[in-house]
Design a protein around this motif. Structure first.
Motif, PDB file in Angstrom:
ATOM      1  N   PHE A 186     -11.224   3.060   5.778  1.00  0.00           N
ATOM      2  CA  PHE A 186     -11.108   4.028   6.866  1.00  0.00           C
ATOM      3  C   PHE A 186     -10.876   5.467   6.403  1.00  0.00           C
ATOM      4  CE2 PHE A 186      -6.957   1.732   6.709  1.00  0.00           C
ATOM      5  CZ  PHE A 186      -6.124   2.778   6.332  1.00  0.00           C
ATOM      6  N   TRP A 210      -2.377  10.836  13.736  1.00  0.00           N
ATOM      7  CA  TRP A 210      -2.786   9.434  13.792  1.00  0.00           C
ATOM      8  C   TRP A 210      -1.864   8.768  14.815  1.00  0.00           C
ATOM      9  CZ3 TRP A 210      -3.609   6.642   8.423  1.00  0.00           C
ATOM     10  CH2 TRP A 210      -4.625   7.318   7.710  1.00  0.00           C
ATOM     11  N   ILE A 218      -6.404   2.685  16.064  1.00  0.00           N
ATOM     12  CA  ILE A 218      -5.683   3.863  15.583  1.00  0.00           C
ATOM     13  C   ILE A 218      -6.568   5.044  15.971  1.00  0.00           C
ATOM     14  CG2 ILE A 218      -4.781   5.125  13.626  1.00  0.00           C
ATOM     15  CD1 ILE A 218      -3.477   2.813  12.785  1.00  0.00           C
ATOM     16  N   ARG A 248       0.924  -0.297   0.637  1.00  0.00           N
ATOM     17  CA  ARG A 248       1.501   0.789   1.417  1.00  0.00           C
ATOM     18  C   ARG A 248       2.779   1.308   0.767  1.00  0.00           C
ATOM     19  NH1 ARG A 248       2.718   0.648   7.696  1.00  0.00           N
ATOM     20  NH2 ARG A 248       4.507   1.997   7.739  1.00  0.00           N
ATOM     21  N   LYS A 304      -7.351   9.021  15.915  1.00  0.00           N
ATOM     22  CA  LYS A 304      -7.051  10.082  14.958  1.00  0.00           C
ATOM     23  C   LYS A 304      -7.695  11.397  15.365  1.00  0.00           C
ATOM     24  CE  LYS A 304      -6.939   6.605  11.299  1.00  0.00           C
ATOM     25  NZ  LYS A 304      -7.475   6.103  10.033  1.00  0.00           N
ATOM     26  N   ARG A 324      -2.601  -2.926   3.938  1.00  0.00           N
ATOM     27  CA  ARG A 324      -3.138  -1.604   3.622  1.00  0.00           C
ATOM     28  C   ARG A 324      -3.398  -1.504   2.120  1.00  0.00           C
ATOM     29  NH1 ARG A 324      -1.081   3.952   6.182  1.00  0.00           N
ATOM     30  NH2 ARG A 324      -2.634   5.337   5.299  1.00  0.00           N
ATOM     31  N   GLU A 377     -10.465   4.090  15.793  1.00  0.00           N
ATOM     32  CA  GLU A 377     -10.872   3.059  14.840  1.00  0.00           C
ATOM     33  C   GLU A 377     -10.167   1.757  15.147  1.00  0.00           C
ATOM     34  OE1 GLU A 377      -9.488   4.681  11.167  1.00  0.00           O
ATOM     35  OE2 GLU A 377     -10.973   6.281  11.133  1.00  0.00           O
ATOM     36  N   TYR A 378     -10.825   0.645  14.855  1.00  0.00           N
ATOM     37  CA  TYR A 378     -10.145  -0.639  14.956  1.00  0.00           C
ATOM     38  C   TYR A 378      -8.893  -0.570  14.089  1.00  0.00           C
ATOM     39  CZ  TYR A 378     -13.982  -3.566  16.898  1.00  0.00           C
ATOM     40  OH  TYR A 378     -14.926  -4.155  17.681  1.00  0.00           O
ATOM     41  N   LYS A 379      -7.806  -1.151  14.600  1.00  0.00           N
ATOM     42  CA  LYS A 379      -6.602  -1.270  13.765  1.00  0.00           C
ATOM     43  C   LYS A 379      -6.580  -2.685  13.191  1.00  0.00           C
ATOM     44  CE  LYS A 379      -1.593  -0.640  13.758  1.00  0.00           C
ATOM     45  NZ  LYS A 379      -1.326  -1.771  12.855  1.00  0.00           N
ATOM     46  N   TYR A 380      -7.106  -2.823  12.007  1.00  0.00           N
ATOM     47  CA  TYR A 380      -7.230  -4.133  11.377  1.00  0.00           C
ATOM     48  C   TYR A 380      -5.857  -4.674  11.012  1.00  0.00           C
ATOM     49  CZ  TYR A 380     -12.123  -2.945  11.214  1.00  0.00           C
ATOM     50  OH  TYR A 380     -13.393  -2.607  11.579  1.00  0.00           O
ATOM     51  N   ARG A 396       4.467  10.947   8.915  1.00  0.00           N
ATOM     52  CA  ARG A 396       4.206  10.172  10.129  1.00  0.00           C
ATOM     53  C   ARG A 396       4.109  11.194  11.253  1.00  0.00           C
ATOM     54  NH1 ARG A 396       4.781   4.983  11.330  1.00  0.00           N
ATOM     55  NH2 ARG A 396       6.205   4.385   9.668  1.00  0.00           N
ATOM     56  N   LYS A 451      -1.201   5.119  16.862  1.00  0.00           N
ATOM     57  CA  LYS A 451      -1.646   3.735  17.059  1.00  0.00           C
ATOM     58  C   LYS A 451      -1.530   3.348  18.526  1.00  0.00           C
ATOM     59  CE  LYS A 451       2.603   2.386  14.883  1.00  0.00           C
ATOM     60  NZ  LYS A 451       3.335   1.750  13.864  1.00  0.00           N
ATOM     61  N   GLU A 499      -8.066  -1.411   4.827  1.00  0.00           N
ATOM     62  CA  GLU A 499      -7.207  -2.547   5.136  1.00  0.00           C
ATOM     63  C   GLU A 499      -7.924  -3.801   4.629  1.00  0.00           C
ATOM     64  OE1 GLU A 499      -4.306  -1.895   6.779  1.00  0.00           O
ATOM     65  OE2 GLU A 499      -3.692  -3.788   7.685  1.00  0.00           O
ATOM     66  N   GLU A 510       7.179  -3.709  16.619  1.00  0.00           N
ATOM     67  CA  GLU A 510       6.647  -2.364  16.366  1.00  0.00           C
ATOM     68  C   GLU A 510       5.431  -2.385  15.455  1.00  0.00           C
ATOM     69  OE1 GLU A 510       6.519   1.343  15.978  1.00  0.00           O
ATOM     70  OE2 GLU A 510       6.684   0.698  18.059  1.00  0.00           O
ATOM     71  N   LYS A 516      -1.460  -0.046  20.379  1.00  0.00           N
ATOM     72  CA  LYS A 516      -1.470  -1.505  20.390  1.00  0.00           C
ATOM     73  C   LYS A 516      -0.643  -1.999  21.556  1.00  0.00           C
ATOM     74  CE  LYS A 516       1.960  -2.340  16.754  1.00  0.00           C
ATOM     75  NZ  LYS A 516       2.177  -2.877  15.432  1.00  0.00           N
TER      76      LYS A 516
HETATM   77  P1  AMP Z   1       1.859   0.153  11.586  1.00  0.00           P
HETATM   78  O1  AMP Z   1       2.033  -0.628  10.314  1.00  0.00           O
HETATM   79  O2  AMP Z   1       1.977  -0.647  12.815  1.00  0.00           O
HETATM   80  O3  AMP Z   1       2.681   1.423  11.570  1.00  0.00           O
HETATM   81  O4  AMP Z   1       0.344   0.653  11.615  1.00  0.00           O
HETATM   82  C1  AMP Z   1      -0.208   1.412  10.615  1.00  0.00           C
HETATM   83  C2  AMP Z   1      -0.971   0.508   9.676  1.00  0.00           C
HETATM   84  O5  AMP Z   1      -2.154   0.039  10.279  1.00  0.00           O
HETATM   85  C3  AMP Z   1      -1.466   1.214   8.442  1.00  0.00           C
HETATM   86  O6  AMP Z   1      -0.479   1.336   7.475  1.00  0.00           O
HETATM   87  C4  AMP Z   1      -2.600   0.319   7.996  1.00  0.00           C
HETATM   88  O7  AMP Z   1      -2.093  -0.712   7.165  1.00  0.00           O
HETATM   89  C5  AMP Z   1      -3.070  -0.345   9.270  1.00  0.00           C
HETATM   90  N1  AMP Z   1      -4.429   0.027   9.680  1.00  0.00           N
HETATM   91  C6  AMP Z   1      -5.372  -0.847  10.119  1.00  0.00           C
HETATM   92  N2  AMP Z   1      -6.502  -0.221  10.462  1.00  0.00           N
HETATM   93  C7  AMP Z   1      -6.304   1.102  10.236  1.00  0.00           C
HETATM   94  C8  AMP Z   1      -7.115   2.258  10.413  1.00  0.00           C
HETATM   95  N3  AMP Z   1      -8.358   2.187  10.908  1.00  0.00           N
HETATM   96  N4  AMP Z   1      -6.568   3.451  10.066  1.00  0.00           N
HETATM   97  C9  AMP Z   1      -5.307   3.536   9.584  1.00  0.00           C
HETATM   98  N5  AMP Z   1      -4.504   2.471   9.399  1.00  0.00           N
HETATM   99  C10 AMP Z   1      -4.982   1.261   9.722  1.00  0.00           C
END
Ligand code: AMP
Length: 584
Positions: A341, A420, A403, A271, A405, A256, A249-252, A416, A422, A301, A584, A424
């Motif tokens: 999502f 899932w 992200i 969050r 999954k 959150r 999925e796109y990580k927007y 955690r 990420k 998101e 991070e 990036k």
């Molecule tokens: P991070 O904050 O870098 O640990 O990345 C996780 C965060 O990415 C989540 O807490 C969400 O806020 C955000 N996010 C954006 N798009 C998604 C997605 N498709 N699925 C899950 N989390 C997402």
């Protein structure tokens, strides 16, 4: 339980330097509490009258607290203020003023029943709930009545509590351990229940009255601890970890949002489980329109978008929503789109134990997508190259990446884990110079831009093939006057199909003879499968794109289309970009 007993325990907790002792002290305190008061004991220790996600505020500042103290002790406000300044601790100021006070004409400490925990708690709850006209006076009266009956040591903790400076350093996990110890339940069971229902007062009451913890269920209106992601930096590692196939999925890049729809309306939790509903009245409205369920818990998101083009903006733009008085104005200037999502509860059905793929299907069943509510873009992929191509697409349109999954994974509250992951970048680049690009197509505008073009498809020139290759779709940076002007100068160049000298994967609404050149700057030049410029030059299947492009305001009338930035120059710019480490 007498409040004095709680205060004694707090003083002991404050003076210990060992966490294990802290747990023991709390456990022995909990053992002495009755089931009907254990929740109050816990809330008072944690410094919040209710679980923080309920958003209940006492509404007592330092000034108000000192006024209540002055009233109770007969000490002058000025004297109290200087005492506070001298000690730097409002609790200490309260203790000293109560100790030296003659309590003239007021209640005399020791002359009546000692304060009970429940009395203190209930009075403070009244303080918090006093609202409207006369609320201030009401709060002062209630507080001063408490101070008037408290010992100096009790007053110290009441004062610290009401101004939010209890600072005992007791975390939720410490309380969980102490509860497990006090009531002989497993810490793991308490933790699990806490992930589902993060209200320690409520959970303590259950265990204190001997009720089983598996009665704790996912409940609309009560936020669950969100599932979190691990991180890896290669698509093959990610796929291997996920068993070969992933829902990518796109990580927007926004905020959150855990969205609860229940009989009492729509509520949005961050969050960190803060109630952020007030910052997003537009999201609340859009969710009501888009989600077809009486009760639901959804995750998504919230992303800031350009009001004119609907394109995503970096998350910093959401900060305008954080200042209460700015929300209404911010809604217009910085509208948002909610990208959903996950769904973890629908109309009585807890979906947390269902596989993700089932939850995604359910999500599309109950959501009618609109401009403001969309389902996160996703693909089910099983080879690293396709994951990479999708990743570059995600970055080029302004998200942070992907992200990935496990399609079969449950929703793991508070974990955690590796279901899932990420994906990036470790670095992002910075575009160091503007580029001059040729307008080859356009997209119709909406809203304020209706009747004009809302965005333009731009291309770089390749002298060797004498072709134009697209690099971005740009809608930002144009004033109203610019948009009118663009419309006028492009009118004579309109053609019914893509120009044969233009290579594009995107379908524009309108195509032009390549002629008009404008200056554009972006955040960076990224790889992208959406554009044809330098396709395959860096990686198979992807070209180059300008991320977050905007018109600088300069029309390059001095340049013909063949003098525009070339594809070779784009590649040079891409390679020479300054790289900056990504947090991070
Ligand atoms: P991070 O904050 O870098 O640990 O990345 C996780 C965060 O990415 C989540 O807490 C969400 O806020 C955000 N996010 C954006 N798009 C998604 C997605 N498709 N699925 C899950 N989390 C997402």
């Amino acid at each position: 339980m007498q409040f004095g007993e709680l205060v004694k325990a707090l003083a002991a907790v404050e003076s210990t330097t060992q966490r294990s002792v802290m747990v023991k002290l709390l456990a022995s305190l909990f053992k002495k509490a009755l089931p009907e008061e254990i929740d109050k004991v816990i809330y008072l220790i944690l410094g919040d009258l209710r679980p923080p996600w309920e958003g209940l505020e006492l509404g007592v500042g330092e000034k108000l607290c000192l006024r209540a103290l002055a009233k109770a002790t007969g000490t002058s406000q000025a004297e109290l203020e200087s005492l506070y300044k001298k000690t730097g601790d409002i609790g200490e100021a309260a203790r000293r003023s109560l100790a030296s006070s003659k309590r003239p004409g007021l209640l005399t400490f020791g002359s009546q029943k000692p304060l009970e925990v429940s009395e203190v708690y209930d009075t403070l709850l009244k303080v918090a709930r006093a609202s409207g006209e006369g609320a201030q006076d009401m709060k002062i009266a209630l507080l001063s009545s408490l101070f008037a009956r408290s010992s100096p040591e009790e007053g110290k903790y009441i004062a610290r509590f009401v101004v939010g400076k209890l600072r005992l350093g007791v975390a939720d996990m410490t309380i969980i351990e102490a509860l497990a110890d006090a009531y002989g339940v497993r810490k793991e069971d308490l933790e699990r229940a806490y992930h589902v229902y993060p209200d320690l007062g409520h959970l303590a009451k259950l265990v204190a009255s001997g009720k089983p913890l598996d009665e704790v269920k996912v409940t609309p209106g009560v936020p669950v601890l969100p599932m979190l992601a691990q991180r890896l930096s290669s698509s093959s590692e990610i796929l291997a970890k996920l068993g070969g196939t992933a829902i990518c999925e796109y990580k927007y890049d926004g905020e959150r949002a855990q969205i609860h729809i229940s009989q009492s309306g729509v509520r949005i939790f961050s969050r960190r489980l803060e109630d952020i509903t007030h910052a997003y009245p537009d999201v609340v409205k859009a969710v009501k329109e888009a989600v077809m369920a009486r009760e639901a818990i959804l995750e998504g998101e919230i992303v800031a978008v350009d009001p004119d083009t609907g394109e995503m903006l970096p998350f910093q733009e959401l900060m305008h929503r954080k200042r209460k008085h700015e929300v209404v104005a911010a809604m217009e200037m910085y509208p948002t789109v909610l990208y959903l999502f996950d769904v973890i509860f629908v109309d009585g059905e807890d979906l947390t134990n269902e596989p993700l793929i089932y939850r995604r299907v359910k999500l599309s069943e109950i959501v009618q997508e609109s401009d403001k509510v969309q389902i996160a873009k996703w693909l089910m992929l099983d080879d690293p190259d396709s994951v990479d191509v999708f990743f570059h697409e995600a970055v080029s349109v302004g998200t942070e990446g992907l992200i990935c999954k496990s399609p079969t994974s449950e929703y793991e509250m508070g974990a955690r884990g590796w279901n899932w992951i990420k994906y990036k970048r470790d670095y992002k680049s910075e575009m160091i110079d503007t580029v001059d690009l040729v307008v080859v197509g356009a997209f119709y505008g909406r809203g304020k831009r209706a009747g004009l073009y809302g965005a333009f498809l731009l291309a770089a020139y390749d002298p060797s093939s004498d072709m134009f290759y697209t690099v971005c779709k740009v809608g930002s940076g144009f004033t109203d006057a610019d948009l009118k002007k663009m419309y006028e100068i492009l009118q004579p160049l309109k053609i019914p199909h893509r120009h044969p000298r233009v290579s594009s994967k995107m379908e524009a609404d309108v195509w032009f003879v390549p002629q008009v050149v404008i200056e554009v700057i972006g955040a960076e030049i990224t790889l992208s499968p959406l554009h044809t410029c330098c396709l395959g030059a860096v990686r198979p299947g992807v070209g180059l794109a300008v991320r977050f492009p905007r018109f600088t305001g300069r029309y390059r009338t001095d340049k013909g289309p063949e003098q525009a930035t070339t594809v070779a120059e784009m590649l040079e710019l891409y390679k020479r970009q300054k790289k900056v480490a990504q947090p991070e």
